[in-house]
Write an enzyme that holds these catalytic residues in place. Sequence first.
Site, PDB file in Angstrom:
ATOM      1  CB  CYS A  79      -0.630  -0.842  13.138  1.00  0.00           C
ATOM      2  SG  CYS A  79      -0.103  -2.196  13.308  1.00  0.00           S
ATOM      3  CG  HIS A 169       0.231  -0.390   8.606  1.00  0.00           C
ATOM      4  ND1 HIS A 169       1.040   0.440   9.200  1.00  0.00           N
ATOM      5  CD2 HIS A 169       0.405  -1.246   9.233  1.00  0.00           C
ATOM      6  CE1 HIS A 169       1.862  -0.067   9.945  1.00  0.00           C
ATOM      7  NE2 HIS A 169       1.589  -1.444  10.882  1.00  0.00           N
ATOM      8  CD  GLU A 171      -0.244   2.899   6.999  1.00  0.00           C
ATOM      9  OE1 GLU A 171      -1.290   3.128   7.150  1.00  0.00           O
ATOM     10  OE2 GLU A 171       0.673   2.275   7.973  1.00  0.00           O
TER      11      GLU A 171
END
Length: 190
Positions: A79, A169, A171
């Site tokens: 990002c 994202h 994660e």
Amino acid sequence: MLIGVLALQGAFIEQENTLKKLDADFFEIRKSSDLERNFDGLIIPGGESTVMGKLLRELGLFYPLKERIQSALPVLGTCAGLILLASHIAGSDTVHFGTLPVTVKRNAYGRQLGSFSTEGFVEGLGMVPMKFIRAPYIEEVHDNTRILSVIDNRIVAVRYQNQVGVAFHPELTENSAIHQYFIDIVNSVK
Ligand code: GLN
């Protein structure tokens, strides 16, 4: 194998949690003396690219990190991290590291669609859950940048040599395939 996580701003804790899940060793990069450690890969998290770009410069991290990326240190930018790596930012003269030959468009999904989740195919990884938060997309790739994923006609994941950039994202989901993919790159060049 040791991964440095840029920990100036944004979602770095979540990156660290994913690395823990994968049993990968990491440390936080916050100041220039942190770069004295030997490390094999770098993660640039999501957050706010303008703020991170400013802090990188103020803290004396910008040029040493840029040099390492140019010398083939594996890097994963998610990002805002992707924006920091990009060689061009659409509608702007700003360039940060500029090491990844792509044109990104910031905040590209408009206000209404600022944040959304989906699932998409990533080359070599199959279906991967994706969370987009005021995300950029990749408008154009240059040189031999490989497109790894396209969602709704928009490029959202790429690889160029040692650099992996994703607009979403990884994660923030339970799926750690993107991080495993990155760790495999780190291990293969180490
Ligand atoms: N909109 C942010 C930027 O331009 C990126 C958002 C994110 O990293 N989730 O830097």
